[in-house]
Design a protein around this motif. Structure first.
Motif, short mmCIF file in Angstrom:
data_model
loop_
_atom_site.label_atom_id
_atom_site.label_comp_id
_atom_site.label_asym_id
_atom_site.label_seq_id
_atom_site.Cartn_x
_atom_site.Cartn_y
_atom_site.Cartn_z
N THR A 138 -1.34 4.52 1.90
CA THR A 138 0.02 4.28 2.35
C THR A 138 0.20 2.85 2.86
O THR A 138 -0.75 2.20 3.29
CB THR A 138 0.42 5.23 3.50
OG1 THR A 138 -0.41 4.95 4.64
CG2 THR A 138 0.25 6.69 3.09
N ASP A 139 1.45 2.38 2.84
CA ASP A 139 1.81 1.13 3.48
C ASP A 139 1.47 1.25 4.97
O ASP A 139 1.83 2.22 5.62
CB ASP A 139 3.31 0.88 3.29
CG ASP A 139 3.77 -0.48 3.80
OD1 ASP A 139 3.09 -1.07 4.66
OD2 ASP A 139 4.82 -0.95 3.35
N GLY A 140 0.80 0.24 5.50
CA GLY A 140 0.27 0.37 6.85
C GLY A 140 1.19 -0.03 7.98
O GLY A 140 0.86 0.19 9.14
N LEU A 141 2.36 -0.59 7.69
CA LEU A 141 3.18 -1.16 8.75
C LEU A 141 4.55 -0.52 8.88
O LEU A 141 5.42 -1.06 9.56
CB LEU A 141 3.35 -2.68 8.51
CG LEU A 141 2.06 -3.50 8.55
CD1 LEU A 141 2.36 -4.96 8.28
CD2 LEU A 141 1.34 -3.34 9.88
N VAL A 142 4.77 0.63 8.27
CA VAL A 142 6.10 1.23 8.33
C VAL A 142 6.15 2.49 9.18
O VAL A 142 7.22 3.04 9.41
CB VAL A 142 6.64 1.55 6.91
CG1 VAL A 142 6.75 0.29 6.10
CG2 VAL A 142 5.76 2.58 6.19
N GLY A 143 5.02 2.97 9.69
CA GLY A 143 5.03 4.17 10.52
C GLY A 143 5.17 5.44 9.68
O GLY A 143 5.26 5.41 8.46
#
Length: 386
Positions: A138-143
């Motif tokens: 997953t994208d790590g900076l979107v929560g």
């Protein structure tokens, strides 16, 4: 049962296309044909579309997934942040792989988890294989990481373990990416449905130990902890870790705040580690939400206890004894805490893995779900063997 064929390659060439082509060429060298799956871990320093173009000039249309990293490792060799790309190719072994993805993760994380599982499972096709696992990136900076896992768990079912990691960006904390085919995606999640003729086992451990009594979270909002036991969360944490005394003596720089965390107490008595850092107004900031009325303990970590779990994680993934790849997700926080001992950790992983090749990513968070709907970890080591 056929043996899984695999290959690995890495490169730190400065040009993205050259690096991708070189790593992919090494990774396919031992395969008799096109791979069934390509996994890529890379620094964000590259032009990612060019990097992927270089890889796919070698691997063709084979399904490709991956994530940006804060370092990675292949076998016993560690590549630090900002220094290159690693490629893994997989073929055969009785496995069937299906890739799925979901975009808009930040606004609909649970739906994203459901969507990517359904797509990945369908992409694996008709196979009759009785077991499965889900590889999740997953994208790590979107929560919303836990909500993605909850959605994936809902769609996959309780018998399907989940393993994977949160993409990183060489500690820049500005833009992490997941990789899908020839695209580098933000605000997205990708998954691989791994259908298997035998059970697949995810192993997880962290080596953190509690240093104080259980505490009740009495006020929390999103990623901010305001109160523990009715008192300022930051003050309680500082007192428990010795940071408060050090600050009074003017020697706060001798206390490594990152060597302390909170452990979210689970029903079986284990702890989910939640990395925290102090805010300016006495609050604690977290990377994953800790709910109000949860029970937590302050946790500490020493290099010896972090290393002590490595052997158990590697051994805990083995089911048949014929596994050939140990796919590993290691937290960037562990990387920081271990310092010069990072190489020893990876070397121990490879020794314990035996004939299997270790292929790993340093992450901003780890996924490991074998029971229940939870499964997001910080400062933890997790793995699956194929």
């Amino acid at each position: 049962m056929s043996t899984l064929l695999h290959g690995t390659g890495s490169s730190d060439a400065p040009a993205a296309t050259d690096a991708g082509r070189a790593a992919a060429t090494a990774a396919v060298a031992g395969l008799p044909g096109a791979p069934d799956l390509v996994v890529v871990f890379t620094s964000v320093r590259y032009d990612l579309p060019e990097l992927l173009a270089g890889i796919r000039s070698v691997t063709g249309d084979a399904p490709l997934v991956g994530a940006t990293s804060v370092g990675h490792f292949v076998g016993p060799d560690v590549t630090g942040p900002g220094q290159g790309v690693a490629v893994l190719t997989l073929s055969g072994g009785g496995y069937r792989f299906g890739v799925g993805s979901a975009r808009g993760m930040s606004s609909r994380p649970t739906e994203a988890g459901v969507e990517l599982v359904r797509e990945a499972r369908a992409a694996a096709g008709d196979h009759g294989l009785p077991h499965a696992a889900l590889l999740l990136l997953t994208d790590g900076l979107v929560g919303g990481q836990q909500s993605v896992v909850a959605g994936a768990h809902r769609a996959a079912g309780s018998s399907v373990p989940i393993v994977g990691g949160v993409a990183a960006d060489d500690w820049q904390l500005s833009s992490t990416k997941v990789l899908l085919g020839d695209e580098a995606l933000s605000d997205a999640a990708v998954g691989v449905w791994i259908a298997s003729p035998h059970p697949l086992r995810v192993a997880t451990a962290h080596g953190w130990t509690p240093v104080g009594p259980p505490l009740l979270v009495t006020r929390a909002e999103g990623l901010v902890l305001h109160e523990l036991g009715g008192q300022s969360a930051g003050e309680v944490f500082a007192e428990a870790t010795g940071l408060a005394e050090a600050q009074q003596q003017g020697i706060a720089d001798t206390v490594v705040e990152s060597s302390y965390a909170l452990g979210l107490i689970q029903p079986d008595g284990s702890h989910l580690v939640r990395a925290v850092f102090s805010g300016p107004c006495g609050e604690l900031n977290t990377f994953e939400p800790v709910p109000t009325f949860a029970a937590v303990q302050v946790m500490s970590a020493e290099q010896s206890t972090l290393l002590a779990v490595v052997d158990d994680v590697a051994a805990g993934t083995v089911v048949t004894g014929s596994e050939r790849v140990l796919l590993t997700f290691d937290c960037a926080a562990r990387q920081t805490l271990l310092g010069e001992l990072v190489a020893e950790e990876v070397d121990r992983l490879q020794r314990e893995a035996g004939r299997a090749t270790v292929f790993g990513l340093y992450t901003y968070g780890e996924f490991s779900r074998s029971r229940g709907a939870g499964g997001v970890h910080n400062a933890t080591l997790t793995a699956i063997a194929l």
